[in-house]
Design a protein around this motif. Structure first.
Motif, PDB file in Angstrom:
ATOM      1  N   UNK A   7       0.846  -1.193   0.000  1.00 24.01           N
ATOM      2  CA  UNK A   7       0.000   0.000   0.000  1.00 24.01           C
ATOM      3  C   UNK A   7       0.883   1.245   0.000  1.00 24.01           C
ATOM      4  N   UNK A   8       0.268   2.381  -0.377  1.00 23.01           N
ATOM      5  CA  UNK A   8       1.006   3.631  -0.540  1.00 23.01           C
ATOM      6  C   UNK A   8       0.983   4.515   0.695  1.00 23.01           C
ATOM      7  N   UNK A   9      -0.115   4.479   1.435  1.00 21.89           N
ATOM      8  CA  UNK A   9      -0.286   5.389   2.567  1.00 21.89           C
ATOM      9  C   UNK A   9      -1.014   4.672   3.696  1.00 21.89           C
ATOM     10  N   UNK A  10      -0.609   4.959   4.933  1.00 23.78           N
ATOM     11  CA  UNK A  10      -1.280   4.443   6.119  1.00 23.78           C
ATOM     12  C   UNK A  10      -1.922   5.612   6.846  1.00 23.78           C
ATOM     13  N   UNK A  11      -3.188   5.452   7.202  1.00 20.63           N
ATOM     14  CA  UNK A  11      -3.898   6.488   7.945  1.00 20.63           C
ATOM     15  C   UNK A  11      -4.180   5.955   9.345  1.00 20.63           C
ATOM     16  N   UNK A  12      -3.634   6.643  10.340  1.00 25.10           N
ATOM     17  CA  UNK A  12      -3.737   6.225  11.741  1.00 25.10           C
ATOM     18  C   UNK A  12      -4.463   7.291  12.540  1.00 25.10           C
ATOM     19  N   UNK A  13      -5.011   6.872  13.692  1.00 19.21           N
ATOM     20  CA  UNK A  13      -5.500   7.881  14.622  1.00 19.21           C
ATOM     21  C   UNK A  13      -4.322   8.424  15.419  1.00 19.21           C
TER      22      UNK A  13
END
Length: 248
Positions: A78-84
């Motif tokens: 994957x290209x991007x990780x979105x975290x809290x």
């Protein structure tokens, strides 16, 4: 009404709101497809990156509060990780390096690092009980022009402090051409008319000092109005300097 997420599911829902799209310039696009056109189970989805032209699709993985690279070990490329957020003591730069090697991920977006998300109200039973009031505020605000909503957001954020009407009008007059074009006697109505709404959102304290109503929670109202300003008006909410300029 948006809240701070409490798990990965609520993080994904927050990302999918108009508010998050306005802040991040990213939006949900669809599931990940294989070369044969079948839906893949991992990573989570394709998002559309609108931060620069031309727009481009990115493979995206969501994690609430990952403990490290092992949490992403089975998520493929994957290209991007979105975290809290990241656990205390964990390095974002180190995780980026690890995910780049492990998953080909070159970017990590941590929502809690951004004021627009960090200041969202906490998801609680008490907060849920105030949803009706927030709906009233939203409906009243959407009937007004942006300068009025801007002033109302300042009042909610200032509470329990008061604001001076003359100072508020001066701020709006300097900031918004539409207010400057008004007849001087009509400019005050941009703000003071909120004491006549049903229910009233402002209270006249004394002289020309006004305050957000004590009948509606100011913190959730402030969050709701901030979302409205960003998502519906596409504008920036009041700054701390704006609040200081009108504080009574």
């Amino acid at each position: 009404m948006n809240f701070k997420p409490i798990d990965e599911t609520s993080l994904r829902h927050l990302f999918s709101t108009a508010y998050a799209q306005e802040v991040l310039q990213l939006s949900y696009f669809g599931p990940v497809l294989s070369s044969a056109g079948y839906i893949e189970s991992s990573p989570d989805c394709i998002i559309l990156d609108m931060r620069a032209h031309p727009f481009k699709p990115l493979r995206c993985e969501f994690k609430y509060i990952p403990q490290g690279k092992d949490d992403f070990a089975h998520n493929g490329s994957f290209d991007v990780a979105i975290l809290w957020s990241l656990p205390t003591g964990h390095s974002k730069s180190q995780l980026i390096s690890e995910l780049l090697h492990q998953n080909g991920c070159a970017e990590i977006i941590v929502l809690e690092e951004m004021k627009a998300f960090r200041d969202l109200p906490t998801y609680t039973i008490d907060a849920l009980s105030r949803i009706g009031s927030n709906d009233i505020i939203r409906k009243l605000a959407l009937k007004r022009e942006f300068p009025s909503v801007f002033a109302l957001c300042i009042a909610a954020r200032l509470y329990p402090d008061k604001f001076q009407l003359d100072s508020m009008v001066k701020l709006l007059n300097s900031r918004f051409p539409s207010v400057k074009k008004m007849h001087p006697q009509g400019r005050a109505n941009v703000v003071s008319s909120f004491i006549q709404t049903k229910p009233p959102l402002l209270t006249l304290m004394h002289g020309k000092s006004y305050r957000w109503t004590s009948e509606m929670d100011s913190m959730s109202a402030s969050a709701e109005l901030t979302e409205l300003i960003k998502a519906n008006f596409g504008e920036n909410p009041p700054t701390s300097d704006d609040l200081d300029m009108v504080r009574s």
